[in-house]
Design a protein around this motif. Structure first.
Motif, PDB file in Angstrom:
ATOM      1  N   THR A  18       0.833  -1.204   0.000  1.00 46.52           N
ATOM      2  CA  THR A  18       0.000   0.000   0.000  1.00 46.52           C
ATOM      3  C   THR A  18       0.866   1.252   0.000  1.00 46.52           C
ATOM      4  N   THR A  19       1.952   1.212   0.756  1.00 42.66           N
ATOM      5  CA  THR A  19       2.887   2.344   0.782  1.00 42.66           C
ATOM      6  C   THR A  19       3.465   2.596  -0.602  1.00 42.66           C
ATOM      7  N   ASP A  20       3.810   1.519  -1.310  1.00 41.21           N
ATOM      8  CA  ASP A  20       4.322   1.665  -2.677  1.00 41.21           C
ATOM      9  C   ASP A  20       3.269   2.273  -3.596  1.00 41.21           C
ATOM     10  N   VAL A 294      -7.577  -4.759 -19.667  1.00 42.14           N
ATOM     11  CA  VAL A 294      -7.911  -3.626 -18.801  1.00 42.14           C
ATOM     12  C   VAL A 294      -6.668  -3.120 -18.079  1.00 42.14           C
ATOM     13  N   THR A 295      -5.835  -4.037 -17.604  1.00 35.55           N
ATOM     14  CA  THR A 295      -4.594  -3.642 -16.930  1.00 35.55           C
ATOM     15  C   THR A 295      -3.697  -2.838 -17.850  1.00 35.55           C
ATOM     16  N   GLY A 296      -3.557  -3.300 -19.085  1.00 36.35           N
ATOM     17  CA  GLY A 296      -2.711  -2.586 -20.043  1.00 36.35           C
ATOM     18  C   GLY A 296      -3.238  -1.207 -20.380  1.00 36.35           C
ATOM     19  N   LEU A 297      -4.548  -1.117 -20.554  1.00 36.24           N
ATOM     20  CA  LEU A 297      -5.151   0.173 -20.892  1.00 36.24           C
ATOM     21  C   LEU A 297      -5.029   1.161 -19.731  1.00 36.24           C
ATOM     22  N   LEU A 298      -5.278   0.706 -18.524  1.00 37.41           N
ATOM     23  CA  LEU A 298      -5.168   1.582 -17.358  1.00 37.41           C
ATOM     24  C   LEU A 298      -3.721   2.037 -17.153  1.00 37.41           C
ATOM     25  N   GLY A 299      -2.781   1.119 -17.373  1.00 38.15           N
ATOM     26  CA  GLY A 299      -1.381   1.467 -17.202  1.00 38.15           C
ATOM     27  C   GLY A 299      -0.884   2.472 -18.219  1.00 38.15           C
ATOM     28  N   ALA A 300      -1.576   2.542 -19.364  1.00 38.98           N
ATOM     29  CA  ALA A 300      -1.164   3.486 -20.414  1.00 38.98           C
ATOM     30  C   ALA A 300      -1.676   4.895 -20.159  1.00 38.98           C
ATOM     31  N   ILE A 301      -2.594   5.053 -19.197  1.00 35.78           N
ATOM     32  CA  ILE A 301      -3.143   6.369 -18.850  1.00 35.78           C
ATOM     33  C   ILE A 301      -2.454   6.867 -17.585  1.00 35.78           C
ATOM     34  N   LEU A 303      -2.635   8.741 -14.894  1.00 30.47           N
ATOM     35  CA  LEU A 303      -3.407   9.429 -13.866  1.00 30.47           C
ATOM     36  C   LEU A 303      -3.316   8.608 -12.583  1.00 30.47           C
ATOM     37  N   PRO A 304      -3.383   9.245 -11.421  1.00 35.22           N
ATOM     38  CA  PRO A 304      -3.243   8.500 -10.165  1.00 35.22           C
ATOM     39  C   PRO A 304      -4.201   7.317 -10.053  1.00 35.22           C
ATOM     40  N   GLY A 305      -5.460   7.537 -10.369  1.00 31.93           N
ATOM     41  CA  GLY A 305      -6.441   6.466 -10.246  1.00 31.93           C
ATOM     42  C   GLY A 305      -6.160   5.291 -11.155  1.00 31.93           C
ATOM     43  N   THR A 306      -5.771   5.567 -12.384  1.00 31.95           N
ATOM     44  CA  THR A 306      -5.513   4.481 -13.329  1.00 31.95           C
ATOM     45  C   THR A 306      -4.192   3.778 -13.032  1.00 31.95           C
ATOM     46  N   GLN A 307      -3.159   4.531 -12.650  1.00 31.74           N
ATOM     47  CA  GLN A 307      -1.867   3.923 -12.365  1.00 31.74           C
ATOM     48  C   GLN A 307      -1.932   3.010 -11.147  1.00 31.74           C
ATOM     49  N   VAL A 308      -2.583   3.473 -10.092  1.00 34.59           N
ATOM     50  CA  VAL A 308      -2.702   2.652  -8.886  1.00 34.59           C
ATOM     51  C   VAL A 308      -3.525   1.401  -9.166  1.00 34.59           C
ATOM     52  N   THR A 309      -4.635   1.570  -9.876  1.00 33.67           N
ATOM     53  CA  THR A 309      -5.479   0.417 -10.211  1.00 33.67           C
ATOM     54  C   THR A 309      -4.725  -0.590 -11.071  1.00 33.67           C
ATOM     55  N   ALA A 310      -3.958  -0.082 -12.038  1.00 36.15           N
ATOM     56  CA  ALA A 310      -3.172  -0.970 -12.900  1.00 36.15           C
ATOM     57  C   ALA A 310      -2.155  -1.764 -12.086  1.00 36.15           C
ATOM     58  N   ARG A 311      -1.492  -1.100 -11.136  1.00 35.42           N
ATOM     59  CA  ARG A 311      -0.506  -1.796 -10.303  1.00 35.42           C
ATOM     60  C   ARG A 311      -1.165  -2.876  -9.454  1.00 35.42           C
ATOM     61  N   LEU A 313      -3.922  -4.542 -10.227  1.00 37.10           N
ATOM     62  CA  LEU A 313      -4.273  -5.643 -11.126  1.00 37.10           C
ATOM     63  C   LEU A 313      -3.046  -6.433 -11.563  1.00 37.10           C
ATOM     64  N   GLU A 314      -1.932  -5.737 -11.757  1.00 37.08           N
ATOM     65  CA  GLU A 314      -0.694  -6.421 -12.133  1.00 37.08           C
ATOM     66  C   GLU A 314      -0.224  -7.373 -11.041  1.00 37.08           C
ATOM     67  N   GLY A 315      -0.653  -7.095  -9.807  1.00 39.76           N
ATOM     68  CA  GLY A 315      -0.224  -7.920  -8.683  1.00 39.76           C
ATOM     69  C   GLY A 315      -0.979  -9.225  -8.544  1.00 39.76           C
ATOM     70  N   ARG A 316      -1.939  -9.507  -9.438  1.00 38.32           N
ATOM     71  CA  ARG A 316      -2.641 -10.792  -9.342  1.00 38.32           C
ATOM     72  C   ARG A 316      -1.640 -11.933  -9.520  1.00 38.32           C
ATOM     73  N   SER A 317      -1.970 -13.070  -8.981  1.00 40.84           N
ATOM     74  CA  SER A 317      -1.014 -14.173  -8.913  1.00 40.84           C
ATOM     75  C   SER A 317      -0.626 -14.720 -10.283  1.00 40.84           C
ATOM     76  N   ALA A 318       0.514 -15.399 -10.301  1.00 46.35           N
ATOM     77  CA  ALA A 318       0.986 -16.044 -11.526  1.00 46.35           C
ATOM     78  C   ALA A 318       0.019 -17.126 -11.977  1.00 46.35           C
ATOM     79  N   GLY A 319      -0.626 -17.792 -11.012  1.00 47.58           N
ATOM     80  CA  GLY A 319      -1.589 -18.824 -11.373  1.00 47.58           C
ATOM     81  C   GLY A 319      -2.758 -18.259 -12.147  1.00 47.58           C
ATOM     82  N   ILE A 320      -3.257 -17.100 -11.722  1.00 50.35           N
ATOM     83  CA  ILE A 320      -4.352 -16.452 -12.445  1.00 50.35           C
ATOM     84  C   ILE A 320      -3.892 -16.054 -13.844  1.00 50.35           C
TER      85      ILE A 320
END
Length: 429
Positions: A18-20, A294-301, A303-311, A313-320
């Motif tokens: 969360t700090t990151d 969705v992760t890729g699109l959010l990461g390309a924008i 803005l604070p809301g999109t960047q944090v959300t993208a990060r 989503l990127e943190g979902r597990s390798a299994g997923i």
């Protein structure tokens, strides 16, 4: 205390994460502001100086938060060690096996087990890497006992072993208990499952696999290949017939295990007569594909809301992430960007020549050929994907079935689908 330590460690990791994310939001906001001030000559230089001060102060504050978090973790760990040594720790670290009955729902043990399955799905790779006590690892279950892969332990759990064994492997975000979901509604008996039915009808000894679904499918497959050989070697009597039955991700894990066992020359693959995949995303799952886009699109924008959300989503597990294309082997992900928008060709994994494969697909519509049913499948997997891998080398028996009016979670205990499994294992198809 192992589970409690694991939960505490996960909370500390979440604070760091969360700090990151706060830092990501700060940097994105700053880039937006500087993008404006840089265009106004009198403001450009002062704004850059202010931002430099902001960066230093932000770094200091966030680093201090992390330092306090980890200091508290160290101190609290020492306290738990002291409590354990002094005999004051009384909480049990491992959960007892939840009874394989559908009426166990909402019991304390069931809630804890279900929560563990969900946590492992979301961050299971992280738990495994950190040696976190919440990691489910991999275990074999016979009746209500998790058995060590030792002859004496298995013999105690199986006083009358059959020479035919059916191994059941559950799907993402669940545990082995999911195989008895809705038993009372479907069979009129809360204790009935495909395993108990196959034992009664065909004499198979049911064995349940429990594993961390957040790890790579190939990692689980490789471990299962090794552990299954240990199980076969320790089994009280020689196994003559082995049936492998997987639901959803479980089918991928089984196919991966067969691949690694065959590649390593492990004898148990010669015992496999049937591989049954129920709602397995052999060609990928649309929800993970959508999540990746969705992760890729959010990461390309930027803005604070999109960047944090993208990060996040990127943190979902390798299994997923493995469910995006139905990855089975290391080559499907090693040296590749798991979040890349463009699909890369997956390695073809051949099927076992000595086994018959049965792929079962389902649709939410009562008519499996209805356009809506063909589009959304069982809500999580579409029929073409659950219908098997492509291309399939049709040099041996492959059976594909499709059912209407069945959702993804219902496939693993539905009476009509059991009949397909029973007929397949009885050799009636």
């Amino acid at each position: 205390m192992r589970r409690w330590r694991g939960l505490k460690a996960l909370v500390h990791d979440a604070v760091d994460r969360t700090t990151d994310l706060v830092g990501v939001g700060h940097e994105s906001t700053a880039r937006v502001v500087l993008g404006v001030t840089d265009r106004v000559e009198p403001l450009a230089r002062p704004a850059r100086l202010v931002d430099a001060v902001r960066r230093v102060s932000t770094f200091g504050v966030l680093s201090a938060v992390k330092l306090v978090n980890r200091t508290f973790e160290t101190v609290s760990d020492a306290g738990l060690d002291l409590a354990a040594k002094s005999g004051h720790a009384t909480m049990e670290g491992t959960l007892a096996a939840v009874p394989m009955r559908s009426d166990a729902v909402r019991s304390a043990s069931w809630v804890g087990d279900a929560a563990l399955g969900l946590v492992n799905a979301v961050v299971g790779d992280h738990l495994a890497e950190r040696g976190n006590g919440l990691d489910l690892g991999m275990a074999f279950r016979i009746a209500d006992t998790y058995v060590p892969l030792e002859a004496e332990a298995i013999a105690r759990a199986l006083p009358t072993p059959s020479r035919k064994v059916a191994l059941f492997v559950h799907g993402l975000a669940t545990t082995e208990w999911s195989w008895c979901l809705e038993s009372l509604a479907y069979h009129g008996n809360a204790g009935v499952s495909f395993g108990s039915l196959l034992e009664k009808d065909l004499g198979f000894t049911p064995v349940w696999l429990r594993y961390n679904t957040g790890r790579r499918v190939s990692s689980n497959g490789r471990q299962l290949a090794t552990d299954l050989q240990r199980f076969v070697d320790a089994y009280p009597v020689p196994i003559e017939e082995l049936a492998l039955i997987g639901h959803s991700m479980g089918g991928l894990v089984l196919r991966s295990a067969c691949h690694y066992a065959a590649e390593g020359g492990q004898p148990w693959v010669e015992l496999v007569r049937h591989v049954v995949c129920l709602g397995t995303p052999h060609q990928g799952a649309p929800l993970e594909k959508l999540g990746n886009v969705v992760t890729g699109l959010l990461g390309a924008i930027d803005l604070p809301g999109t960047q944090v959300t993208a990060r996040i989503l990127e943190g979902r597990s390798a299994g997923i992430k493995d469910l995006r294309h139905g990855s089975l082997v290391d080559e499907d992900w090693l040296g590749r960007d798991p979040d890349a928008l463009m699909a890369e060709q997956q390695r073809e994994v051949p099927l076992l020549p000595n086994a018959t494969y049965h792929f079962v697909a389902a649709t939410v519509t009562s008519d499996p050929e209805h356009p809506v049913g063909r589009l959304i499948g069982d809500l999580l997997v579409r029929p073409p994907s659950s219908g098997g891998p492509v291309p399939i080398r049709r040099t041996f028996a492959i059976e594909t079935s499709r059912f209407g009016g069945v959702m993804h979670h219902q496939i693993q205990n539905h009476p009509a689908i059991y009949e397909v499994v029973r007929r397949a294992l009885a050799g009636e198809d």
